[in-house]
Design an enzyme around this catalytic site. Structure first.
Site, PDB file in Angstrom:
ATOM      1  CG  ASP A  90      -2.010  -1.007   1.217  1.00  0.00           C
ATOM      2  OD1 ASP A  90      -2.806  -1.289  -0.347  1.00  0.00           O
ATOM      3  OD2 ASP A  90      -2.211  -1.520   2.042  1.00  0.00           O
ATOM      4  CG  ASP A 151      -7.714  -3.997  -1.562  1.00  0.00           C
ATOM      5  OD1 ASP A 151      -8.511  -5.296  -2.371  1.00  0.00           O
ATOM      6  OD2 ASP A 151      -7.777  -3.486  -0.175  1.00  0.00           O
TER       7      ASP A 151
HETATM    8  N1  GLY Z   1      -7.385  -1.955   0.995  1.00  0.00           N
HETATM    9  C1  GLY Z   1      -7.609  -2.135   1.907  1.00  0.00           C
HETATM   10  C2  GLY Z   1      -8.655  -2.165   2.302  1.00  0.00           C
HETATM   11  O1  GLY Z   1      -9.394  -1.411   1.566  1.00  0.00           O
HETATM   12  O2  GLY Z   1      -9.871  -1.493   3.638  1.00  0.00           O
END
Ligand code: GLY
Length: 377
Positions: A90, A151
């Site tokens: 992330d 994601d």
């Molecule tokens: N990227 C983690 C979520 O959307 O919870």
């Protein structure tokens, strides 16, 4: 069509109060009491507060908001120097909305350099054998070693940015291979999506889809579907590969066909929808931004344009009328009824900072045509 300006002005009331409330800390989610739980550069979420501040500054030119926004980027620099909590994919969420945002907002060279450093850190997640960016855990991890999650599509723009800035195609090539694997394996034949997919770490063979935050392995976690709508539209922006645009469009139609009567998503399309089932307003805010990006690329004559335009208006009307806190002085978030992880019983049905970020991004896209910080202007 709604006048978005007063809505943006109301978000500014909350943001100015939050600058005082939060100090140098970063809000993540609230746990049913409407009060943001704060963190300090240990999570995947800190970029959203930075992004809110940069968007709010660009709109208002308020020097106090600017000072707060700059302070967040300084904090991200310290995180990079300490290599603190960067061992996950992330990095794109974190540094696109902080360092890259400052570069986009005011061409600060040190921030551009920081964003490029972040892209290099993200490249450490590339696994040549399986040709993926590993989402979570250390290399070789028995559970997470060969695992991607939908994601991650929102982390790829940082790599495309690095390729543009440095001329080094390595970043973009890996991003496109990962996006293509996501398209083939995370998106199902009926245009729904898996949250995660496992590959063999040795040879890259596809193993199976699954979920971490959704209702069941084969269900459709609504926020994941929204990440896909937006992420594939962004992959198209950078690559001009039609298949990514087509995938974004298909995911978007599936999303809107499964919305309840008030046009704001429950947390999973396959979870029982009954009195009290948690919503995820953040999924709808992300969906709106994704569709606005998609609409930038669909030809004017495309038959789905009217439907997608209508979906944006209906979702935003409902978010504003039924979920928005409208500058209430006691409220810390913009959007009620976001859900982090219903399955994990973590922060269901309250404020989530990414919901607030994407709500504001959507408002500024609609009011000014200004996108967020996923690509330069
Ligand atoms: N990227 C983690 C979520 O959307 O919870």
């Amino acid at each position: 069509m709604m006048d978005w300006k007063p809505v943006i002005e109301q978000t500014l009331i909350t943001t100015r109060l939050n600058i005082k409330r939060f100090g140098e800390a970063f809000p993540i989610v609230s746990f049913g009491d409407g009060k943001y739980h704060l963190t300090d550069q240990k999570d995947w979420t800190e970029g959203f507060w930075s992004g809110i501040l940069w968007l709010s500054y660009e709109y208002s030119k308020d020097p106090d908001i600017h000072a707060a926004a700059v302070q967040t980027v300084d904090s991200f620099r310290r995180r990079m120097e300490a290599q603190q909590a960067l061992e996950h994919h992330d990095i794109g969420f974190l540094y696109s909305l902080s360092a890259k945002a400052r570069w986009i907002a005011e061409q600060d060279e040190a921030s551009r350099q920081l964003a490029l450093q972040a892209a290099e850190v993200l490249m450490k997640r590339w696994r040549p054998a399986s040709r993926i960016f590993q989402a979570w855990g250390p290399e070789g991890d028995p559970d997470n070693g060969g695992r991607i999650i939908i994601d991650c599509l929102m982390n790829l723009p940082l790599l495309y940015f690095a390729a543009e800035q440095t001329g080094d195609r390595r970043y973009a090539d890996c991003a496109t291979i990962h996006a293509e694997k996501s398209r083939r394996f995370l998106v199902r034949g009926d245009d729904s999506s898996y949250h995660t997919f496992y590959f063999d770490q040795e040879n890259g063979n596809a193993i199976r889809g699954g979920t971490a935050q959704g209702y069941q392995d084969g269900s459709t976690w609504t926020r994941g579907q929204a990440w896909g709508v937006y992420g594939f539209a962004l992959a198209y922006r950078y690559t001009r590969e039609e298949r990514f645009l087509e995938t974004s469009r298909r995911l978007a139609l599936h999303f809107l066909e499964h919305l309840p009567a008030d046009h704001v998503a429950y947390w999973d399309f396959d979870a029982p929808q009954e009195e009290g089932s948690p919503r995820d307003s953040s999924a709808s805010a992300i969906f709106v931004c994704g569709v606005l990006e998609l609409l930038e690329h669909l030809p004017e004559s495309h038959p789905d344009r009217a439907l997608l335009d209508e979906a944006v208006q209906q979702s935003m009307d409902s978010l504003v009328k039924n979920y928005f806190t409208a500058g209430d002085l006691t409220e810390e978030g913009f959007l009620r009824h976001g859900s982090y992880s219903v399955r994990g019983n973590s922060a269901p049905d309250d404020f989530v900072i990414w919901g607030d970020y994407f709500f504001l991004e959507a408002l500024l896209r609609l009011e000014r045509g200004v996108p967020g910080y996923w690509y330069g202007r």
